[in-house]
Write a protein that holds these residues in place. Structure first.
Motif, short mmCIF file in Angstrom:
data_model
loop_
_atom_site.label_atom_id
_atom_site.label_comp_id
_atom_site.label_asym_id
_atom_site.label_seq_id
_atom_site.Cartn_x
_atom_site.Cartn_y
_atom_site.Cartn_z
N THR A 80 -8.48 6.91 2.05
CA THR A 80 -8.44 8.49 1.97
C THR A 80 -8.42 9.05 3.01
N ARG A 81 -7.68 9.99 3.30
CA ARG A 81 -7.65 11.14 4.66
C ARG A 81 -7.57 12.52 4.15
N PHE A 82 -8.24 13.23 5.05
CA PHE A 82 -7.79 14.62 4.97
C PHE A 82 -6.61 15.00 5.67
N GLY A 83 -6.02 15.88 4.83
CA GLY A 83 -4.53 16.09 5.67
C GLY A 83 -3.42 15.30 5.05
N ARG A 84 -2.21 15.26 5.37
CA ARG A 84 -1.04 14.30 5.04
C ARG A 84 -1.04 13.43 5.89
N VAL A 85 -0.94 12.05 5.37
CA VAL A 85 -0.54 11.03 6.40
C VAL A 85 1.03 10.99 6.17
N ALA A 86 1.56 10.44 7.59
CA ALA A 86 2.90 10.32 7.64
C ALA A 86 3.65 9.50 6.59
N GLY A 87 4.63 9.96 5.66
CA GLY A 87 5.25 9.05 4.81
C GLY A 87 4.62 9.14 3.57
N ALA A 88 3.61 9.94 3.33
CA ALA A 88 3.01 9.98 2.02
C ALA A 88 3.94 10.64 1.04
N ALA A 89 4.11 10.13 -0.12
CA ALA A 89 4.71 10.56 -1.39
C ALA A 89 4.02 11.78 -1.84
N ASP A 90 4.61 12.75 -2.45
CA ASP A 90 4.21 14.19 -2.85
C ASP A 90 3.63 13.83 -4.40
N GLU A 91 4.35 12.83 -5.06
CA GLU A 91 3.94 12.24 -6.43
C GLU A 91 3.59 10.94 -6.54
N PRO A 92 2.51 10.46 -7.22
CA PRO A 92 2.03 9.43 -7.41
C PRO A 92 3.15 8.42 -8.05
N GLY A 93 3.05 7.18 -7.59
CA GLY A 93 4.11 6.20 -8.29
C GLY A 93 3.54 6.00 -9.70
N ASP A 94 4.19 5.01 -10.14
CA ASP A 94 3.44 4.37 -11.34
C ASP A 94 2.01 3.81 -11.25
N GLY A 95 1.23 3.45 -12.48
CA GLY A 95 0.25 2.71 -12.37
C GLY A 95 -1.08 3.24 -11.78
N PHE A 96 -1.67 2.28 -10.77
CA PHE A 96 -2.85 2.91 -10.28
C PHE A 96 -2.68 4.09 -9.34
N MET A 125 0.92 -1.20 -0.04
CA MET A 125 -0.05 0.16 0.01
C MET A 125 0.95 1.30 0.04
N ARG A 126 0.32 2.29 -0.92
CA ARG A 126 1.34 3.41 -0.95
C ARG A 126 0.35 4.55 -0.74
N TRP A 127 0.66 5.58 0.19
CA TRP A 127 0.10 6.93 0.22
C TRP A 127 0.72 8.13 -0.43
N THR A 128 -0.22 8.67 -1.18
CA THR A 128 0.26 9.85 -1.99
C THR A 128 -0.76 11.00 -1.33
N VAL A 129 0.08 12.15 -1.33
CA VAL A 129 -0.70 13.29 -0.89
C VAL A 129 -0.81 14.36 -2.20
N LEU A 130 -1.98 14.78 -2.28
CA LEU A 130 -2.35 15.72 -3.27
C LEU A 130 -2.80 17.14 -2.51
N ASP A 131 -2.56 18.31 -3.26
CA ASP A 131 -3.00 19.68 -3.06
C ASP A 131 -4.56 19.69 -3.62
N SER A 132 -5.45 20.23 -2.66
CA SER A 132 -7.04 20.17 -3.28
C SER A 132 -7.40 21.37 -2.65
N PRO A 133 -8.54 21.85 -3.28
CA PRO A 133 -9.22 23.21 -2.62
C PRO A 133 -9.51 23.30 -1.06
N ILE A 134 -9.45 21.77 -0.61
CA ILE A 134 -10.09 21.66 0.96
C ILE A 134 -8.71 21.43 1.83
N GLY A 135 -7.63 21.64 1.07
CA GLY A 135 -6.28 21.50 1.76
C GLY A 135 -5.74 20.02 1.19
N GLU A 136 -4.77 19.70 1.94
CA GLU A 136 -3.88 18.62 1.61
C GLU A 136 -4.78 17.06 1.72
N PHE A 137 -4.78 16.37 0.84
CA PHE A 137 -5.78 15.19 0.92
C PHE A 137 -5.01 13.88 0.34
#
Length: 162
Positions: A25-41, A1-13
């Protein structure tokens, strides 16, 4: 499992994915989340979420891994996915639809335990009289999501494409 964080109009998601499904999914940044998605899904999941927040996507096509929860919670989560984009149901209406008319408060608990907010749209469940109550992401975020969907739905109806 991989966490990725994205900026959104409601803050980090943050979104958690595996090779072929969304796991959470979680509101805010999850510890260890990547700022860019990996490959694939994970790229697909981030792309769909960005399109949703931009008002360009009204229905997710992302598969969601079977969430853990009680039979009642899973029934409520399934019912959430049936609420159309731009629509709302009350906690009491959802309780009736899942076969337990007196369980409006339990529906609220199930909403709070929703492991995939936004994709499984617990924000579309409101109190009696469309009152904004209860949302794990905060009422400001719930209001934003409902207003986004109402605006996009209205604009689509004006253009005759909805």
């Amino acid at each position: 499992m991989r966490w990725t964080v994205l900026d959104s109009p409601i803050g980090e998601f943050s979104v958690a994915t595996d090779d072929d499904s969304v796991r959470g999914t979680r509101f805010g940044r999850v510890a260890g989340a990547a700022d860019e998605p990996g490959d694939g899904f994970s790229r697909r999941a981030v792309a769909e979420l960005r399109a949703y927040f931009a008002g360009e996507l009204t229905e997710f096509s992302l598969p969601v891994a079977a969430p853990r929860g009680s039979d009642f919670e899973r029934a409520v989560w399934r019912e959430m996915t049936r609420i159309p984009y731009g629509g709302m149901l009350t906690y009491g209406e959802v309780a009736r639809r899942v076969g337990d008319p007196g369980a409006a408060r339990a529906v609220g608990v199930a909403c709070n335990r929703n492991p995939v907010p936004v994709i499984v749209p617990c924000h579309r469940i409101v109190g009696a009289g469309a009152k904004l109550v209860g949302f794990g992401g905060g009422l400001d975020r719930k209001r934003f999501l409902l207003e986004l969907e109402a605006r996009v739905d209205f604009e689509r109806s004006l253009l005759g494409s909805g």
